[in-house]
Scaffold this motif. Structure first.
Motif, PDB file in Angstrom:
ATOM      1  N   CYS A 450       0.847  -1.185   0.000  1.00 37.94           N
ATOM      2  CA  CYS A 450       0.000   0.000   0.000  1.00 37.94           C
ATOM      3  C   CYS A 450       0.889   1.243   0.000  1.00 37.94           C
ATOM      4  CB  CYS A 450      -0.897  -0.016   1.236  1.00 37.94           C
ATOM      5  SG  CYS A 450      -1.832   1.501   1.434  1.00 37.94           S
ATOM      6  N   CYS A 453      -0.068   3.595   3.250  1.00 41.18           N
ATOM      7  CA  CYS A 453       0.328   3.319   4.632  1.00 41.18           C
ATOM      8  C   CYS A 453       1.506   2.363   4.734  1.00 41.18           C
ATOM      9  CB  CYS A 453      -0.866   2.786   5.431  1.00 41.18           C
ATOM     10  SG  CYS A 453      -1.268   1.076   5.056  1.00 41.18           S
ATOM     11  N   TYR A 455       1.505  -0.835   4.159  1.00 35.35           N
ATOM     12  CA  TYR A 455       1.111  -2.216   4.463  1.00 35.35           C
ATOM     13  C   TYR A 455       1.570  -3.172   3.353  1.00 35.35           C
ATOM     14  CZ  TYR A 455      -2.005  -6.191   5.334  1.00 35.35           C
ATOM     15  OH  TYR A 455      -2.507  -7.439   5.561  1.00 35.35           O
ATOM     16  N   CYS A 490      -6.675  -1.597   0.569  1.00 28.38           N
ATOM     17  CA  CYS A 490      -5.753  -1.907   1.658  1.00 28.38           C
ATOM     18  C   CYS A 490      -6.520  -2.376   2.894  1.00 28.38           C
ATOM     19  CB  CYS A 490      -4.908  -0.688   2.007  1.00 28.38           C
ATOM     20  SG  CYS A 490      -3.873  -0.962   3.443  1.00 28.38           S
ATOM     21  N   ASP A 492      -5.606  -2.465   5.752  1.00 30.84           N
ATOM     22  CA  ASP A 492      -5.202  -1.704   6.923  1.00 30.84           C
ATOM     23  C   ASP A 492      -5.799  -0.301   6.946  1.00 30.84           C
ATOM     24  OD1 ASP A 492      -3.742  -2.491   9.139  1.00 30.84           O
ATOM     25  OD2 ASP A 492      -2.153  -1.048   8.660  1.00 30.84           O
ATOM     26  N   CYS A 493      -5.742   0.406   5.792  1.00 30.12           N
ATOM     27  CA  CYS A 493      -6.169   1.805   5.812  1.00 30.12           C
ATOM     28  C   CYS A 493      -7.282   2.101   4.805  1.00 30.12           C
ATOM     29  CB  CYS A 493      -4.991   2.740   5.565  1.00 30.12           C
ATOM     30  SG  CYS A 493      -4.450   2.759   3.844  1.00 30.12           S
ATOM     31  N   SER A 495      -7.118   2.377   1.652  1.00 29.10           N
ATOM     32  CA  SER A 495      -6.695   3.095   0.447  1.00 29.10           C
ATOM     33  C   SER A 495      -6.741   2.190  -0.787  1.00 29.10           C
ATOM     34  CB  SER A 495      -5.274   3.617   0.651  1.00 29.10           C
ATOM     35  OG  SER A 495      -4.611   3.723  -0.582  1.00 29.10           O
TER      36      SER A 495
HETATM   37 ZN    ZN Z   1      -2.869   1.090   3.481  1.00 25.69          ZN
END
Ligand code: ZN
Ligand code: ADP
Ligand code: ZN
Length: 747
Positions: A450, A453, A455, A490, A492-493, A495
């Motif tokens: 990513c 972030c 990731y 993503c 995690d975030c 995106s």
């Molecule tokens: Zn991310």
């Protein structure tokens, strides 16, 4: 009549054992270990070359045939070398013959032709050794000369075409036709023959050692008549080389001789000059760009005792040196010490076996020791000697900064270059200083990360970056086979800037030219380095013409020493951190250490800029502060919790076939068999089968099982049996199986 066991000089898996023969009266007393004989072999009792390896008191076989003749009375190898052959066969799962031909290189009878060309035209295998066995079987009847060529190339990483022709009495047409079939590949290599002009070399005297050097020299020279392994850990420029030179002085004074191994890439004329300056004509240089004849000339000098200090690459560990007194392995963590051919030996391991046989010390040296070696040093198996400071107190390590590429993206900068790097390059252009930009070698598998972030999609079980398979759009862990769908958002975030990572040096060059149209740029990678435009020439051009910017892959990281280089940029540190390999951290730490060592070697201080989407990664910050101990302490915990070396050995069993299902089935069955025979008896974990990251090569599908274990005799026996059983089945005609111990690349 007494009995002799022999190894038959014919590469075939079915012949990979000892054969017994009777010694006829007239030959008795003339045959010893290593004698080359001819024996009647096979159905037609064809006369075949063989090498004597033992004298058993009895044989399982009835009606033994007799040895016909002695072909060479001078033994090809001695008992120590024989022990090494047996060690290699077991440890690296090779055939006896392949081990023998590695320990005793072929073609000893030849001497150097005077070749004036600068380019040596030659060949290497284009297929794996396991596949070569098949090609060999196919060719044996139909094209015996081609079979012999394959055989030779299975035993040598590279051979000059003129050598092949001379050895086999064949024409270049046979070589060309193998090339057309895709079995061998032609390579042209540049020759850097006789790098030393002894008449011009100025004799150098030992430098008065620093205190730390003195301690190191004392410790090593105090134990010159015992087997002991020293790990000499010293920062770049701490004077490790000076330590070896002075230890070797003592070795020579005692009438003994030494072997110094260096990685291919650091066997530079500068390095050789340094040894020549101290030891003059007593040195022999063994690098891989020698023709047979040249290698033999050096061997003769070594055997006769004229050359007493052998400096060479990986295979020099087998140098036939008498009265060995010391072995040094410089940059012991380097991958180039691991052979890619069968037997896939590690020179460090062979060095240890030889040092033990001769009862002499082995010195392993590095600024960034392999985690395995450092582990052994801390646990007392090796003796650790540390050089903390540079020998020349004025030389300074460069100032290193890590740039956050996520911020660049947030600020709308989508280029490969951060603003800081662009500014610094501009400063260097203004001041007429040179810059080196480094990008990890191309061709490695891609991972998904990513850009917002940082990731990275990793296997939940193995903590290895998952490999992206473009054609089917899925992700797979090629250690354990865990597979999942590709991600577009993503996890995690949230995106959408999550995609596969990978950029080439060519793209970097293009962007650079757009940014700095007036800058002079040179590119050094697999595409631009060829015989015509050699490594050495590119570097010379860079230095002489004061080219502004050099872009390169791994090739630019080591050994370069240019005063005018004051800036080094690492474009995508993430590409190293996310190698699909458990050693990704270790390699990153080593690489950054080396890359940064390139800047500021002259009067001007150097700067290094490392670009990353994961700037908080502790490996990067530890590399930034050059804190090896802290890096090690962190890394060893990871290795322990996930059970990676040094807490286990890794064996890769490779299956390849034109038929995908056949390779998979064969791998599955073998995994079952191994589980049944080994589980419960020894601690072992069997992962896979899973696709290799280069899943399809040459139309062959490749599957792998990975075995985590502490390698011992039980495992070696079971696994070797499984493989040899496989080669007795029909299936072996279309599925290839090979085993590699602790492979350098798990691809
Ligand atoms: Zn991310
Ligand atoms: P390393 O092998 O650890 O990278 P070298 O042996 O190449 O280190 O030494 C680095 C530099 O320091 C070289 O230029 C060398 O000449 C110099 N050097 C090494 N030992 C000494 C010493 N005892 N006194 C002065 N200079 C030294
Ligand atoms: Zn996994």
């Amino acid at each position: 009549m007494s009995i002799a066991s022999v190894i038959i000089n014919k590469s075939a898996r079915a012949l990979d054992r000892f054969f017994d023969y009777l010694i006829p009266k007239e030959l008795e007393g003339k045959i010893q270990i290593g004698t080359t004989v001819s024996v009647p072999f096979g159905k037609g009792n064809q006369m075949t070359e063989a090498y004597v390896v033992g004298f058993p008191t009895s044989s399982q076989v009835e009606n033994l045939k007799e040895i016909s003749d002695i072909l060479d009375e001078t033994p090809l190898f001695d008992e120590k070398q024989l022990a090494l052959i047996e060690f290699m066969k077991r440890r690296y799962f090779s055939t006896y013959l392949a081990a023998l031909k590695t320990v005793v290189p072929y073609g000893l009878g030849l001497s150097a032709k005077k070749v004036s060309d600068k380019i040596l035209k030659g060949s290497t295998l284009a297929i794996s050794n396991a596949e070569a066995f098949d090609a060999l079987e196919t060719a044996r009847d139909k094209a015996p000369v081609q079979a012999r060529i394959i055989e030779l190339l299975m035993q040598n990483d590279f051979l000059a075409n003129t050598d092949i022709q001379m050895l086999l009495g064949c024409t270049v047409a046979s070589i060309k036709s193998l090339e057309k079939k895709g079995i061998i590949e032609s390579v042209d290599i540049e020759i850097f023959r006789n790098p030393v002009d002894y008449n011009k070399i100025k004799k150098t005297k030992p430098l008065p050692p620093t205190k730390a050097q003195q301690t190191a020299i004392q410790k090593i020279t105090d134990s010159l008549d015992v087997f002991r392994v020293f790990l000499l850990h010293g920062v770049t420029g701490s004077g490790k080389t000076e330590v070896f030179l002075q230890c070797i002085d003592t070795v020579l004074e005692q009438g003994k001789n030494a072997i110094v191994l260096v990685p291919e890439i650091s066997l530079t004329p500068q390095m050789i000059q340094r040894f020549a300056g101290r030891f003059g004509r007593q040195i022999a240089v063994l690098h891989s760009h020698l023709s047979f004849g040249e290698r033999n000339d050096e061997y003769k000098r070594i055997k006769s005792g004229e050359a007493r200090v052998v400096i060479g690459v990986r295979s020099a560990v087998f140098a036939p040196i008498h009265n060995l007194g010391l072995i040094v392995v410089d940059e012991e963590h380097e991958n180039s010490y691991k052979s890619q051919n069968s037997p896939a030996y590690h020179a460090r391991e062979i060095a240890a076996v030889r040092a033990k046989q001769h009862n002499v010390p082995l010195v392993l040296a590095s600024a960034t020791p392999s985690v395995e070696s450092y582990y052994k040093a801390l646990s007392g198996k090796y003796e650790l000697i540390t050089l903390k400071n540079r020998a020349n107190s004025k030389a300074m390590l460069p100032n290193v900064s890590v740039v956050d590429m996520r911020l660049e993206l947030m600020n709308g900068n989508r280029s490969l270059f951060s603003r800081q790097l662009i500014d610094e390059i501009q400063t260097n252009l203004n001041e007429n200083h040179q810059t080196i930009l480094f990008l990890n070698r191309r061709g490695f598998s891609t991972f998904i990360s990513c850009r917002s972030c940082g990731y990275v999609v990793k296997c939940p079980r193995c903590n290895i970056a998952m490999t992206y398979h473009k054609n089917k759009d899925f992700l797979t862990c090629h250690y354990c086979g865990y597979t999942q769908r590709n991600v577009t958002v993503c996890p995690d975030c949230g995106s959408q800037y999550i995609k596969h990572f990978g950029t080439g040096t060519q793209k970097v060059e293009e962007e650079l030219q757009t940014l700095f149209p007036d800058a002079k740029v040179l590119r050094m990678d697999m595409d631009t380095v060829s015989a015509k435009n050699s490594h050495q020439q590119i570097l010379e051009q860079f230095e002489k013409e004061k080219v502004d910017i050099l872009i390169g892959t791994q090739m630019v990281t080591k050994g370069l020493d240019f005063e005018n280089v004051t800036l080094v940029g690492v474009l995508a540190a993430d590409m190293m951190l996310n190698l699909d390999d458990y050693r990704a951290n270790e390699k990153t730490f080593d690489l950054i250490t080396q890359v940064c060592g390139r800047a500021g070697r002259g009067a001007h201080a150097g700067r290094a800029i490392i670009q990353s989407y994961a700037p908080d990664n502790s490996v990067l910050s530890l590399a930034q502060s050059q804190d090896y101990e802290a890096f090690y302490n962190e890394e060893i915990l990871l290795r322990k919790s996930l059970v990676y070396p040094p807490y286990c050995d890794l064996l890769a069993v490779m299956f390849s076939s034109f038929n995908d299902a056949a390779a998979t089935n064969c791998a599955k069955r073998m995994a079952e068999r191994l589980k049944n025979s080994l589980q419960g008896k020894v601690p072992i974990e069997i992962l896979g089968p899973s696709p290799c990251s280069f899943y399809k090569i040459n139309n062959k599908y490749r599957k792998r099982i990975l075995i985590k274990c502490k390698l011992n005799d039980t495992i070696i026996n079971v696994l070797s049996n499984c493989v040899s059983e496989h080669y007795k089945t029909k299936e072996s005609q279309f599925v290839n199986v090979s085993v590699e111990n602790n492979p350098v690349h798990i691809l």
